[in-house]
Write a protein that holds these residues in place. Structure first.
Motif, short mmCIF file in Angstrom:
data_model
loop_
_atom_site.label_atom_id
_atom_site.label_comp_id
_atom_site.label_asym_id
_atom_site.label_seq_id
_atom_site.Cartn_x
_atom_site.Cartn_y
_atom_site.Cartn_z
N VAL A 123 0.84 -1.21 0.00
CA VAL A 123 0.00 0.00 0.00
C VAL A 123 0.88 1.26 0.00
N GLU A 124 1.92 1.25 0.82
CA GLU A 124 2.82 2.41 0.89
C GLU A 124 3.57 2.64 -0.42
N GLN A 125 3.96 1.57 -1.08
CA GLN A 125 4.65 1.72 -2.38
C GLN A 125 3.73 2.40 -3.38
N GLN A 126 2.47 2.02 -3.39
CA GLN A 126 1.51 2.64 -4.32
C GLN A 126 1.23 4.09 -3.96
N ARG A 127 1.28 4.41 -2.67
CA ARG A 127 1.00 5.78 -2.21
C ARG A 127 2.12 6.73 -2.61
N TRP A 128 3.38 6.27 -2.47
CA TRP A 128 4.50 7.18 -2.67
C TRP A 128 4.99 7.27 -4.10
N LYS A 129 4.72 6.26 -4.90
CA LYS A 129 5.20 6.27 -6.28
C LYS A 129 4.83 7.55 -7.03
N PRO A 130 3.53 7.98 -7.05
CA PRO A 130 3.18 9.21 -7.77
C PRO A 130 3.74 10.47 -7.13
N VAL A 131 3.85 10.49 -5.79
CA VAL A 131 4.40 11.67 -5.10
C VAL A 131 5.85 11.88 -5.50
N LEU A 132 6.60 10.79 -5.54
CA LEU A 132 8.03 10.87 -5.89
C LEU A 132 8.22 11.33 -7.33
N ALA A 133 7.35 10.84 -8.21
CA ALA A 133 7.43 11.24 -9.62
C ALA A 133 7.13 12.73 -9.76
N ARG A 134 6.13 13.20 -9.01
CA ARG A 134 5.72 14.61 -9.10
C ARG A 134 6.80 15.53 -8.55
N ALA A 135 7.41 15.10 -7.43
CA ALA A 135 8.42 15.95 -6.78
C ALA A 135 9.79 15.82 -7.44
N LYS A 136 9.90 14.88 -8.40
CA LYS A 136 11.17 14.62 -9.11
C LYS A 136 12.32 14.39 -8.12
N VAL A 137 12.04 13.56 -7.11
CA VAL A 137 13.05 13.24 -6.09
C VAL A 137 14.13 12.37 -6.72
N LYS A 138 15.37 12.81 -6.57
CA LYS A 138 16.52 12.05 -7.08
C LYS A 138 17.43 11.67 -5.92
N PRO A 139 18.08 10.52 -5.99
CA PRO A 139 18.96 10.12 -4.88
C PRO A 139 20.26 10.93 -4.84
N ASP A 140 20.96 10.82 -3.70
CA ASP A 140 22.30 11.43 -3.59
C ASP A 140 23.22 10.81 -4.62
N ASN A 141 24.11 11.62 -5.17
CA ASN A 141 25.09 11.08 -6.13
C ASN A 141 26.23 10.41 -5.39
#
Length: 330
Positions: free
Chosen positions: A312-330
């Motif tokens: 459930v949490e994976q489905q909740r955060w997937k669109p939020v992360l895409a919208r916020a364009k969150v990228k990991p640390d290099n």
């Protein structure tokens, strides 16, 4: 003197013995688990909510399992370093703290993960939920969230907030708030909650969202100001602090969560023993009392319940992360 009957009988007994020998250690291992100390890996630096939850669970699990359960902090790579190591652990005595970041965020922000969140681990128990608190240092002239939003809108990009790293729960929580409030506040990623709090307390950071256990002491002593909680209702430990939802953003909710995972290679017998101990440990009076003081909420669940929760949490955060364009640390 060679007797073919004796030889054949000996061979049959030997074969039967081998059969017993092959089966017996498996049974005795299942009954004897754990056979040695259990290493409980926390994939983050010391000083955050993760360590508080892990230590509360470990202390009680030690009593229930009859073997020491010791916490081992292994930070790095947004939790990926430790997750990769534990995914490959074959010793049947290594477990890890799963978290919103490693299970519901990293799969969607890293192009290539060194572990599969859903295949490399066996969910054991959801241990605790932790309210996300929104904080400012005492020099920021905002007494509550409405004032902070007004300040941010008057100075777009001039205010900053810290997090424990890109893709961390605190990063998500603040990006979620920025989306809800339509504000532009500059993100400063750190390597862990501890270093981030050092700069927030010193006034080098304006704001942050941090799990309650790591900051309650600073709020109570007046060193940091809590302007909102991410919970649906106010938390008993901070009755005078309104929620984000109460301050003009209905439906807003942000809580962190922590659960216990084992490598996929852990035997079913060991998993059953571990799951029963984990759920009992985290809901024990001692653990609940410890977590309540830190404003964390003890949960305790079955492996199946925790597995469903992760999905459930994976489905909740997937669109939020895409919208916020969150990228990991290099």
């Amino acid at each position: 003197m060679h007797n073919p009957h004796i030889t054949r009988r000996s061979a049959l007994l030997g074969a039967a013995g081998l059969g017993l020998g092959a089966a017996w250690p498996l049974r005795s291992q299942a009954q004897a688990w754990p056979a040695k100390s259990i290493r409980f890996v926390v994939p983050f630096a010391p000083g955050g909510s993760s360590e508080i939850v892990a230590r509360a669970a470990a202390a009680e699990m030690t009593k229930l399992l009859g073997q020491s359960v010791y916490v081992d902090n292994k930070p790095g790579g947004a939790g990926n370093v430790a997750m990769q190591e534990v995914a490959r652990a074959e010793d049947q005595h290594t477990i890890i703290l799963g978290h919103i970041g490693t299970l519901a965020v990293n799969p969607f922000i890293f192009d290539k993960l060194p572990y599969d969140a859903n295949k490399d681990f066996r969910p054991v128990s959801l241990l605790a939920k932790v309210p996300s608190l929104y904080l400012v240092n005492n020099d920021v002239p905002a007494r509550n969230l409405k004032e902070f939003v007004a300040l941010a809108k008057a100075k777009p990009g001039q205010l900053n907030y810290g997090s424990a790293g890109n893709g961390s729960a605190g990063h998500l929580a603040f990006e979620y708030l920025k989306m809800a409030t339509g504000t532009f506040i500059t993100h400063v990623p750190y390597r862990g909650t501890g270093p981030q709090l050092t700069d927030l307390l010193a006034g080098r950071l304006d704001a942050a969202s941090v799990g309650a256990p790591a900051v309650m002491q600073f709020i109570k002593t007046g060193k940091l100001r809590c302007i909102a909680t991410g919970t649906p209702q106010r938390i008993p430990q901070l009755p005078d602090v309104p929620t984000v939802a109460e301050q003009g953003f209905p439906g807003f909710e942000m809580t962190q969560w922590y659960g216990l995972l084992a490598p996929a290679s852990l035997s079913q017998g060991a998993l059953d023993t571990l799951a029963a101990a984990a759920a009992k440990a985290i809901t024990s009076a001692t653990a609940v009392d410890h977590l309540t003081k830190e404003a964390a909420i003890a949960v305790g669940s079955t492996p199946a319940e925790f597995a469903r929760f992760i999905g459930v949490e994976q489905q909740r955060w997937k669109p939020v992360l895409a919208r916020a364009k969150v990228k990991p640390d290099n």
